[in-house]
Every structure is written in structure tokens, then in C-alpha cells.
Write a protein that holds these residues in place. Structure first.
Motif, PDB file in Angstrom:
ATOM      1  N   TYR A  54       0.824  -1.213   0.000  1.00 53.35           N
ATOM      2  CA  TYR A  54       0.000   0.000   0.000  1.00 53.35           C
ATOM      3  C   TYR A  54       0.855   1.259   0.000  1.00 53.35           C
ATOM      4  O   TYR A  54       0.410   2.309  -0.434  1.00 53.35           O
ATOM      5  N   ARG A  55       2.083   1.138   0.451  1.00 54.63           N
ATOM      6  CA  ARG A  55       2.922   2.328   0.527  1.00 54.63           C
ATOM      7  C   ARG A  55       3.257   2.851  -0.856  1.00 54.63           C
ATOM      8  O   ARG A  55       3.084   4.045  -1.142  1.00 54.63           O
ATOM      9  N   LEU A  92       0.222   4.396  -2.461  1.00 52.91           N
ATOM     10  CA  LEU A  92      -0.186   5.717  -1.985  1.00 52.91           C
ATOM     11  C   LEU A  92       0.800   6.804  -2.378  1.00 52.91           C
ATOM     12  O   LEU A  92       0.418   7.960  -2.564  1.00 52.91           O
ATOM     13  N   GLY A 106      -8.660   5.196   4.491  1.00 57.09           N
ATOM     14  CA  GLY A 106      -7.402   5.931   4.525  1.00 57.09           C
ATOM     15  C   GLY A 106      -6.867   6.017   5.934  1.00 57.09           C
ATOM     16  O   GLY A 106      -5.678   5.826   6.175  1.00 57.09           O
ATOM     17  N   LEU A 107      -7.750   6.260   6.882  1.00 59.64           N
ATOM     18  CA  LEU A 107      -7.356   6.335   8.286  1.00 59.64           C
ATOM     19  C   LEU A 107      -6.785   5.000   8.748  1.00 59.64           C
ATOM     20  O   LEU A 107      -5.823   4.940   9.513  1.00 59.64           O
ATOM     21  N   PHE A 136      -5.262   2.789   6.829  1.00 59.18           N
ATOM     22  CA  PHE A 136      -3.909   2.683   6.286  1.00 59.18           C
ATOM     23  C   PHE A 136      -2.942   3.503   7.132  1.00 59.18           C
ATOM     24  O   PHE A 136      -1.805   3.094   7.372  1.00 59.18           O
ATOM     25  N   LEU A 137      -3.409   4.668   7.559  1.00 61.36           N
ATOM     26  CA  LEU A 137      -2.568   5.523   8.393  1.00 61.36           C
ATOM     27  C   LEU A 137      -2.198   4.805   9.684  1.00 61.36           C
ATOM     28  O   LEU A 137      -1.031   4.774  10.091  1.00 61.36           O
ATOM     29  N   LYS A 138      -3.193   4.180  10.314  1.00 59.99           N
ATOM     30  CA  LYS A 138      -2.920   3.445  11.554  1.00 59.99           C
ATOM     31  C   LYS A 138      -1.945   2.315  11.298  1.00 59.99           C
ATOM     32  O   LYS A 138      -1.035   2.054  12.088  1.00 59.99           O
ATOM     33  N   SER A 163       0.301   2.121   8.920  1.00 57.96           N
ATOM     34  CA  SER A 163       1.612   2.693   8.669  1.00 57.96           C
ATOM     35  C   SER A 163       2.282   3.114   9.972  1.00 57.96           C
ATOM     36  O   SER A 163       3.483   2.867  10.182  1.00 57.96           O
ATOM     37  N   ILE A 164       1.503   3.725  10.864  1.00 57.39           N
ATOM     38  CA  ILE A 164       2.059   4.141  12.150  1.00 57.39           C
ATOM     39  C   ILE A 164       2.512   2.932  12.953  1.00 57.39           C
ATOM     40  O   ILE A 164       3.584   2.930  13.554  1.00 57.39           O
ATOM     41  N   GLU A 167       3.518   0.060  11.794  1.00 53.76           N
ATOM     42  CA  GLU A 167       4.750  -0.463  11.209  1.00 53.76           C
ATOM     43  C   GLU A 167       5.938   0.424  11.557  1.00 53.76           C
ATOM     44  O   GLU A 167       7.054  -0.057  11.748  1.00 53.76           O
ATOM     45  N   LEU A 168       5.681   1.737  11.631  1.00 53.75           N
ATOM     46  CA  LEU A 168       6.760   2.666  11.966  1.00 53.75           C
ATOM     47  C   LEU A 168       7.229   2.450  13.402  1.00 53.75           C
ATOM     48  O   LEU A 168       8.436   2.402  13.666  1.00 53.75           O
ATOM     49  N   GLU A 169       6.285   2.299  14.337  1.00 57.63           N
ATOM     50  CA  GLU A 169       6.670   2.014  15.727  1.00 57.63           C
ATOM     51  C   GLU A 169       7.490   0.729  15.764  1.00 57.63           C
ATOM     52  O   GLU A 169       8.510   0.632  16.454  1.00 57.63           O
ATOM     53  N   ALA A 208       9.296  -0.544  13.380  1.00 58.37           N
ATOM     54  CA  ALA A 208      10.627  -0.299  12.808  1.00 58.37           C
ATOM     55  C   ALA A 208      11.511   0.443  13.808  1.00 58.37           C
ATOM     56  O   ALA A 208      12.708   0.159  13.921  1.00 58.37           O
ATOM     57  N   ARG A 216      14.546   7.567  21.617  1.00 54.63           N
ATOM     58  CA  ARG A 216      13.893   6.506  22.388  1.00 54.63           C
ATOM     59  C   ARG A 216      14.815   6.080  23.519  1.00 54.63           C
ATOM     60  O   ARG A 216      16.014   5.906  23.337  1.00 54.63           O
ATOM     61  N   ARG A 234       1.881  10.758  15.753  1.00 56.21           N
ATOM     62  CA  ARG A 234       1.597   9.329  15.831  1.00 56.21           C
ATOM     63  C   ARG A 234       0.819   8.993  17.093  1.00 56.21           C
ATOM     64  O   ARG A 234      -0.219   8.329  17.026  1.00 56.21           O
ATOM     65  N   LEU A 249      -0.517  10.661   6.391  1.00 54.94           N
ATOM     66  CA  LEU A 249      -0.239   9.321   5.873  1.00 54.94           C
ATOM     67  C   LEU A 249       1.041   9.319   5.049  1.00 54.94           C
ATOM     68  O   LEU A 249       1.916   8.474   5.221  1.00 54.94           O
ATOM     69  N   SER A 304       3.977   9.676   7.352  1.00 61.71           N
ATOM     70  CA  SER A 304       4.242   8.425   8.050  1.00 61.71           C
ATOM     71  C   SER A 304       4.931   7.422   7.134  1.00 61.71           C
ATOM     72  O   SER A 304       5.886   6.748   7.531  1.00 61.71           O
ATOM     73  N   ILE A 305       4.458   7.342   5.889  1.00 61.29           N
ATOM     74  CA  ILE A 305       5.072   6.420   4.933  1.00 61.29           C
ATOM     75  C   ILE A 305       6.519   6.812   4.665  1.00 61.29           C
ATOM     76  O   ILE A 305       7.411   5.974   4.621  1.00 61.29           O
ATOM     77  N   LEU A 343       8.586   5.786   7.467  1.00 58.96           N
ATOM     78  CA  LEU A 343       8.736   4.329   7.474  1.00 58.96           C
ATOM     79  C   LEU A 343       9.805   3.880   6.479  1.00 58.96           C
ATOM     80  O   LEU A 343      10.648   3.039   6.793  1.00 58.96           O
ATOM     81  N   ALA A 393      13.025   4.600   7.993  1.00 61.24           N
ATOM     82  CA  ALA A 393      13.376   3.635   9.038  1.00 61.24           C
ATOM     83  C   ALA A 393      13.835   2.316   8.420  1.00 61.24           C
ATOM     84  O   ALA A 393      14.786   1.691   8.904  1.00 61.24           O
ATOM     85  N   ILE A 419      17.332   0.367   8.982  1.00 54.45           N
ATOM     86  CA  ILE A 419      17.475  -1.033   9.389  1.00 54.45           C
ATOM     87  C   ILE A 419      18.377  -1.764   8.407  1.00 54.45           C
ATOM     88  O   ILE A 419      19.244  -2.547   8.787  1.00 54.45           O
TER      89      ILE A 419
END
Lengths: 241, 241
Positions: free
Chosen positions: A93-94, A97, A133-134, A136-138, A140-141, A143-145, A147, B72, B94, B137, B140-141, B144, B147, B151
Motif C-alpha cells: 500500500y505504501r 499511496l 485511509g485512516l 492505512f494511516l494506523k 503505517s504508524i 509499522e513505523l513504531e 521499525a 527513544r 503518531r 499518511l 508516516s510512509i 517508514l 526507518a 534497518i
DNA sequence: CGCCAGGTTGATTTCGCTCAAGCAATGTGG
DNA sequence: CCACATTGCTTGAGCGAAATCAACCTGGCG
């Protein structure tokens, strides 16, 4: 296209639609119908690529069964397994988008089922369904946490501790309780991929595995791992999974 | 609240509103008015915390001037600088969007200006302005992907190469061209933070710096770095920044 | 003046990388 | 069915790199 195939297709989308982890479970009726028509289910054999790094995006994929590895490669042949995707997870999805080519490859790590939703369908769904969309945002967030956790561990933990942590994570998804209370895991990945996830060489992983064996905290036989006591293993790193 | 302060507040929000990198630059008129009323500008001294890991979220922040480090920590005192935020970057979004406590701390790495937008204002903006959610979004992408790059580098590059890469990244933001064609950087971070970003100990960073000195590819004096030839430095890692 | 935080340097030990050989499972062509 | 190549994994030896512990600077700052 036999009736049984048709039936299995319906079953696959139970996971896609109503699974708690799915991104698609609360679409309204017309959106669901649109999704059903724009979705294509496909089975992948072990090692088959769902999409390939560098190729243009052609929609998003939703894992319906099995395990899919998200991998990054470089021109020198290095390969790092960045994350694992499970049924209910949306992948690809990244690049959809951002309108760019795929930054990673997705590879079935065993017999897997993955649905594909083409660009026009997903665009229509996104336009008419702002909650998607929201979602997907969640995702993505999240996955970011994840990472960031990874980067933190890479910087602070020893290789052994990183492997132990990885095993503890894999227990959650792939573990099954033995009769004697021990946990068994069928590793979804090779030693080389294990090494890339820990950030070291496969020879080093071999040696660390040897040390875990002699310490009696885990027993390896091919891709079979047996952990007599998960608590004892978790005690090595006193931050909970 | 003197006229000059008022004026500077307006200036700060030029960066916030029309900056190419800002998330807020294409709000409609009523949304801009709402933002202007719900926004609070504040200056931070070096080392001051904008928000703290573990604390509940109280809205989002937008960097307007200076450099902010996203860090962190763990209970054992380990600290890893995960990313750097610059004017135009939105931070703390986030935990706002997931409704959780902050997973990281944000710290001014020098005299900085950061605007704060409270929860109700940002919620109202998000509700009436779907493009804003899309912008988060995208952000965030982007983080990501960043990140994931990190990695990958942590897993494949040597410590020296990781430090060189970091220097090349810092040149883009903090470098200034010298009269003789060399680039100079005012490092925004301490040696310890440099070490955490590379994933090693600060003593090791000292030694690697020493080797870079003797190799003549970079000269360090406190937080001042001079790079005679950025190309020569970049040649060490033949993947472009 | 002494204290302190941040940084450098040194000595020692541990660890991990590299190269190389060996091994087991699997597949393939004769 | 067997020789043979291939792939994934393990093991060993040697070496270089990094962690650790400790001492020592050095520039603020009370």
C-alpha cells in the motif's frame, strides 16, 4: 474456476473481510461489492514473489493465508528481511499511496494465499470510504513504531539477545504448545534470513544457535525449534516481547 | 507579547504555512483561521524536551526553527536518536492519531522554535480537511521508508560506513560550503548521540573519527566537522546518499 | 579552586567477520 | 540406480574490530 475453487475464494475473504486484523472489515455494502469484483485471489508457492522491489505498483495486496516476507535488496546482493506479513495484513500500500515503484519485495515464505486489489478499485474505495485511509494511516504508524523498536534493538542489544527476541516474537505467531509444556516453532525463514533479521552473518547465527543449544534454552533441528521454557528464554532479555 | 514577538510569531508561521515541506500549507481559509487560534508558538533552549516518552499526548507539534531530535529510551538508561526533525516537520502526530502515550521523546538539539496545536484544534482540522489526514499518511510512509533504510544499513554496513553515511546526510541539512570548496558541518548532536545513531559505543565513534582524520577524509574539532571533498567521502559507500 | 560532563586514549578480552573445508539433503542427467 | 552438482547449513582457524574498564584530558561553571 471449479466450484470448489470458487468456494475457497469465498472462504479466503472471510479472513479478508471480517478478520479483526483486516483493513477491510467494516466497508459498507456497495464498497464490499466493489471490493469483491476488483479482488483477485491467488495461491503462491514457497519462494514465489508477490511483488518485486523496483517494479511499478499495480495495486495493493492482502495476505489471506500463510506468511509473506517483506525484503529489501541492494545491488551488491545483500538481502534483509524487514518484516513478516500474516493473514489480514495489507502489503504494497505504501508504493500505491506514494505513486512510486515498490521499495521492497514481498515473498511467500511458504504456501500462501494473497488477494490482489487493482489500482482503480482501491482508488475508488479510498475515495468513497475515508475510514479506509485512516486505517492505512494506523497501519503505517504501527509499522513505523515496529521499525523504531527494531532500530533501537539493533543499537542496544547483543546478537544473542536479538536472536532470542526474534524467537520470542516468532513463538507468538508460529509457536505451538507441546504436550510437555514446551513450545515448538516451525521457523518460516532460512538461517540466512534469520541472520539478516538479527543484522549479522549466517555463520554467526549458527554459532549463537550452538550456544543456545549447549545452554539448553532452545533446541534446533532444521527449521524446527523447541523451547523448553519460554519464560527462561524471556528472562535473558528482561523487557517483555 | 510585544509587537516584535507578535511579528516573529507571524514569521514563524510563514514556515509553518507556506513552507514546501509543511503539512499545513494548503488549508482553506476557515481552517487556517482555526489553526491560527489553536496554535501556540514556543522557543526551546538546547536540551529542552518538547514532549517526553511515556507521557500522554496533548496534540501535535510543528517544528518552525532549529533542529529537534526524536529519541527513544529504555529503563536501563540506553538512548537512541531515531530521527531528526527540521522546520516544516510535524512531530508527535503518531501518538495523537493512535490515542496512546508518546513512544519517543522530542528534544531541542539547539535553540529551536516549535509550535503546538492542541488536541481539539487538530481534531477539528482533521475532520474538516481530509487532505490533512492524507498528508499525515504520506509523512508516516516517508518516515517508514526512512526507518527501513536505516534497518537495512544497520544490517549491511560497517560502523565506519554507517558514520560516513550519517555525515553525508548531515551535510545536506547542516553543511555550509567553505571558500576553498570544502564543506563544514556544525554537528547538532553529541558524540554519544552520534554513537547511538550508528549503533555502537561512543569510544568506538572516537576511534573511527580518529581513523577518518588520519585518512584525511574529514577533520573534527568539537562539533565542527570539515570535509575536504564530499565526493571522496561518498566514494567510500558507492550508494548515493 | 575543585567539580563535572563530554570526550579521548590505552590495555585487555571478547566477539564477529572472512575464508575455507566439510556435510547432509535434494535434485539431475547418464 | 548411481555419480554428480547444488543448496543450505555447520565448523574451524586466523584475524581484525569492537566492547569493556579505566585513566586522563579539557572546557565550563559554581
Amino acid at each position: 474456476m471449479t466450484p470448489t475453487c470458487f468456494k475457497r475464494e469465498g472462504q479466503a475473504c472471510i479472513a479478508c473481510h471480517v478478520g479483526r486484523r483486516s483493513d477491510w472489515h467494516d466497508l459498507d455494502q456497495p464498497a464490499s461489492a466493489l471490493l469483491a469484483s476488483g479482488r483477485r485471489r491467488r495461491e503462491y508457492g514457497s519462494g514465489e514473489l508477490v511483488f518485486t522491489q523496483g517494479e511499478p505498483n499495480d495495486g495493493v495486496h492482502c495476505v489471506s493465508g500463510g506468511t509473506v516476507g517483506i525484503r529489501r535488496l541492494d545491488e551488491k546482493g545483500n538481502s534483509v528481511l524487514l518484516e513478516l506479513a500474516y493473514p489480514g495484513d495489507t502489503i504494497g500500500y505504501r508504493s500505491f499511496l506514494t505513486g512510486s515503484e515498490h521499495k521492497t519485495s514481498a515473498e511467500a515464505l511458504g504456501p500462501s494465499v494473497v488477494c490482489h486489489i487493482d489500482r482503480v478499485t482501491i482508488a475508488a474505495l479510498l475515495g468513497g470510504n475515508p475510514a479506509l485511509g485512516l486505517r492505512f494511516l494506523k497501519r503505517s504508524i504501527g509499522e513505523l513504531e515496529h521499525a523504531h523498536d527494531m532500530i533501537f534493538r539493533q543499537a542496544t542489544l547483543s546478537n544473542r539477545h536479538k536472536l532470542v527476541h526474534l524467537l520470542l516474537v516468532l513463538v507468538v505467531r508460529h509457536g505451538r504448545l507441546n504436550s510437555n509444556g514446551a513450545q515448538s516453532i516451525d521457523l518460516p525463514v532460512s538461517r540466512r534470513d534469520l541472520a539478516s533479521m538479527v543484522g549479522t552473518r549466517h555463520e554467526t547465527i549458527s554459532r549463537i544457535i550452538g550456544r543456545l543449544e549447549t545452554d539448553g534454552v532452545a533446541h534446533f533441528s532444521g527449521r524446527q525449534v523447541t523451547i523448553p521454557s519460554v519464560d527462561a528464554l524471556a528472562a535473558e532479555i528482561d523487557c517483555l516481547i
